[in-house]
Design an enzyme around this catalytic site. Sequence first.
Site, PDB file in Angstrom:
ATOM      1  N   LYS A   1      -1.375  -7.987  -0.262  1.00 42.40           N
ATOM      2  CA  LYS A   1      -0.030  -7.510   0.042  1.00 42.40           C
ATOM      3  C   LYS A   1       0.063  -7.148   1.516  1.00 42.40           C
ATOM      4  O   LYS A   1      -0.730  -6.354   2.020  1.00 42.40           O
ATOM      5  CB  LYS A   1       0.303  -6.287  -0.811  1.00 42.40           C
ATOM      6  CG  LYS A   1       1.664  -5.662  -0.512  1.00 42.40           C
ATOM      7  CD  LYS A   1       1.891  -4.395  -1.329  1.00 42.40           C
ATOM      8  CE  LYS A   1       3.172  -3.674  -0.921  1.00 42.40           C
ATOM      9  NZ  LYS A   1       3.360  -2.387  -1.657  1.00 42.40           N
TER      10      LYS A   1
ATOM     11  N   ARG B   1       5.064  -6.258  -5.558  1.00 43.42           N
ATOM     12  CA  ARG B   1       4.766  -7.172  -6.671  1.00 43.42           C
ATOM     13  C   ARG B   1       5.529  -8.491  -6.536  1.00 43.42           C
ATOM     14  O   ARG B   1       5.093  -9.520  -7.054  1.00 43.42           O
ATOM     15  CB  ARG B   1       5.071  -6.480  -7.991  1.00 43.42           C
ATOM     16  CG  ARG B   1       6.521  -6.115  -8.221  1.00 43.42           C
ATOM     17  CD  ARG B   1       6.697  -5.046  -9.283  1.00 43.42           C
ATOM     18  NE  ARG B   1       6.198  -3.757  -8.817  1.00 43.42           N
ATOM     19  CZ  ARG B   1       6.159  -2.650  -9.562  1.00 43.42           C
ATOM     20  NH1 ARG B   1       6.596  -2.687 -10.817  1.00 43.42           N
ATOM     21  NH2 ARG B   1       5.703  -1.525  -9.083  1.00 43.42           N
TER      22      ARG B   1
ATOM     23  N   ASP C   1      12.468  -1.128  -3.815  1.00 45.02           N
ATOM     24  CA  ASP C   1      11.234  -0.496  -3.352  1.00 45.02           C
ATOM     25  C   ASP C   1      10.033  -0.920  -4.188  1.00 45.02           C
ATOM     26  O   ASP C   1       8.909  -0.543  -3.888  1.00 45.02           O
ATOM     27  CB  ASP C   1      11.375   1.030  -3.355  1.00 45.02           C
ATOM     28  CG  ASP C   1      10.277   1.724  -2.555  1.00 45.02           C
ATOM     29  OD1 ASP C   1       9.731   1.075  -1.632  1.00 45.02           O
ATOM     30  OD2 ASP C   1       9.964   2.887  -2.849  1.00 45.02           O
TER      31      ASP C   1
ATOM     32  N   GLU D   1       8.786  -3.842  -4.146  1.00 42.48           N
ATOM     33  CA  GLU D   1       8.798  -5.137  -3.462  1.00 42.48           C
ATOM     34  C   GLU D   1       7.431  -5.801  -3.393  1.00 42.48           C
ATOM     35  O   GLU D   1       7.327  -7.029  -3.305  1.00 42.48           O
ATOM     36  CB  GLU D   1       9.359  -4.969  -2.043  1.00 42.48           C
ATOM     37  CG  GLU D   1       8.376  -4.540  -0.971  1.00 42.48           C
ATOM     38  CD  GLU D   1       7.719  -3.184  -1.217  1.00 42.48           C
ATOM     39  OE1 GLU D   1       6.567  -3.000  -0.806  1.00 42.48           O
ATOM     40  OE2 GLU D   1       8.362  -2.301  -1.814  1.00 42.48           O
TER      41      GLU D   1
ATOM     42  N   ASP E   1       1.368  -0.385   4.504  1.00 46.14           N
ATOM     43  CA  ASP E   1       1.613  -1.140   3.281  1.00 46.14           C
ATOM     44  C   ASP E   1       1.136  -2.580   3.377  1.00 46.14           C
ATOM     45  O   ASP E   1       1.380  -3.374   2.464  1.00 46.14           O
ATOM     46  CB  ASP E   1       3.105  -1.093   2.932  1.00 46.14           C
ATOM     47  CG  ASP E   1       3.359  -1.086   1.436  1.00 46.14           C
ATOM     48  OD1 ASP E   1       2.414  -0.876   0.665  1.00 46.14           O
ATOM     49  OD2 ASP E   1       4.527  -1.294   1.042  1.00 46.14           O
TER      50      ASP E   1
ATOM     51  N   LYS F   1      13.461   4.778   0.720  1.00 43.01           N
ATOM     52  CA  LYS F   1      12.519   5.869   0.490  1.00 43.01           C
ATOM     53  C   LYS F   1      13.028   7.152   1.155  1.00 43.01           C
ATOM     54  O   LYS F   1      13.766   7.084   2.133  1.00 43.01           O
ATOM     55  CB  LYS F   1      11.152   5.525   1.089  1.00 43.01           C
ATOM     56  CG  LYS F   1      10.394   4.403   0.416  1.00 43.01           C
ATOM     57  CD  LYS F   1       9.077   4.166   1.140  1.00 43.01           C
ATOM     58  CE  LYS F   1       8.284   3.026   0.501  1.00 43.01           C
ATOM     59  NZ  LYS F   1       7.777   3.412  -0.823  1.00 43.01           N
TER      60      LYS F   1
ATOM     61  N   ASP G   1       7.425  -0.655   5.037  1.00 42.83           N
ATOM     62  CA  ASP G   1       8.173  -0.554   3.784  1.00 42.83           C
ATOM     63  C   ASP G   1       9.126   0.637   3.834  1.00 42.83           C
ATOM     64  O   ASP G   1       8.725   1.779   3.584  1.00 42.83           O
ATOM     65  CB  ASP G   1       7.226  -0.417   2.594  1.00 42.83           C
ATOM     66  CG  ASP G   1       7.976  -0.374   1.269  1.00 42.83           C
ATOM     67  OD1 ASP G   1       9.152  -0.783   1.248  1.00 42.83           O
ATOM     68  OD2 ASP G   1       7.382   0.068   0.267  1.00 42.83           O
TER      69      ASP G   1
END
Length: 515
Positions: A282, A368, A364, A366, A305, A294, A287
Amino acid sequence: MADLSLSPTALTLSDQNPVDAKVDALVVGTHPTADGVAVVGADLPPALVDELVRLAKPLGLAGAADEVRTLPAGAACAADLLVLTGLGATGADGTFDTEALRRAAGAAMRSLAGSSTVAVALPSTSVADVAAIAEGALLGAYTYTRYRSTASSKVRRSDDGAPGTDVSRPPAAVEVVTPLADDADAEAAVERAAILAAAVHGARDLVNAAPNDLFPAAFADAAKAAVKGTGIKVTVLDDKQLVAGGYGGLVGVGQGSTRGPRLVKVAYTPPKPASKVAIVGKGITFDSGGISLKPGPGMEAMKSDMSGAAAVLHTVVAAARLGLPVAVTGWLCLAENMPSGSAQRPSDVLTMRGGTTVEVLNTDAEGRLVMADGLVAATEEEPDVVLDIATLTGAQMVALGRRVSAVMGDEAVRGEVTAAAAATGEQFWPMPLPDELRATLKSKVADLANIGERWGGMLIAGVFLREFVGSTPWAHLDIAGPAFNEKSAFGYTPAGGTGVGVRTLLGLIEARAAR
């Protein structure tokens, strides 16, 4: 001698008496006993040991892990300073496990930033001990100074205000004092330690980089730079190619940013490989949460991230530098998740690589989405095993805290991961993927929703990813907490990016190479 091009710290083995080492600092170990504290180090004069034991109580020493004290060495040693580093309690057989040695060496090295030369005289009765000490020393010898603007910000000044020690500079040369200094296997272990530490440091550097500098295209360029001289082939898919290739997850997550997504493939292919391993990382370079924004507090840590992609890139580089007889292909799923007029919305439906449709209920969630595209691309090449590594869920930290990562997936592959982690000193805990959780991902309009119920969020994310691996043996590594240390440094682990996962992934590949 380790490859000096890989690290600013050169590491050698020596069998000299440590008290004769003409270095800035000599490192020896301490550990608790029933009577107080014991001092351990090869060939230390009994009088010196007795004096240090006597001083333990007034110095407040307990011999615990991460406890470091620095003293003037005096006339007993050629070194200027004597560093006492805690090993913690011995095992039932009276020896120290390799992680205790690794951590003690790393803690000592962190305290010695600014010193030029160091000798480390911790107990080493086996090649595994030597390897652990070398790894810990090199992993602890890490500083990140990219954004330091002036020399004065790196210097610890003396009491009179004059420039003093450059505390941003790790030790330039380290001797590991051991009776195994002339052992060929020990020398090979040091060479491996240098390659391993360089890989971890490379991952840490990427994680620590500011997101205005490390966006998807810049990460792709960093990957090209990292593989130079290794024979690794790099392929980069840009925005238009991702649209054409049906990578709906990467396109959807990245469409809110002015800096578009990338899918980077880094492939190491030795002749006649014994196994084919695919690793998917990933790489959300920042993010914000997207439209599902967030909260502000803590958002600065979201530059981390992309830790999974950083670990994947440098694992592949390390495998190539070690010349392992295993084909390793890394997939870096890179996007920046931002809110804007072009960002994906809750209730959008994405068509992923391979045709599965996903309803986005929370922008959020995202990671996956981009990982699903990467997993499909990886399995299309029919590897023997596919692993993915991601800072995927806050639920991982709720379940396991900040230092223990989770691993889910097929039982056999999950076992390979935990075995590799145990052998290399990282903490991964096996978690289940209950079949009943699949029902919580049902969508009214698409094949899947990108979130399920609140409870078991880490496991639900794993169940989501399982939909995209088909029959390929697979494991999912969630490193959300351990990837970025927001607290104080400990052992060989600095504050900021930790490089977690590199050692475990490389250890798994090495184990497959040894079959």
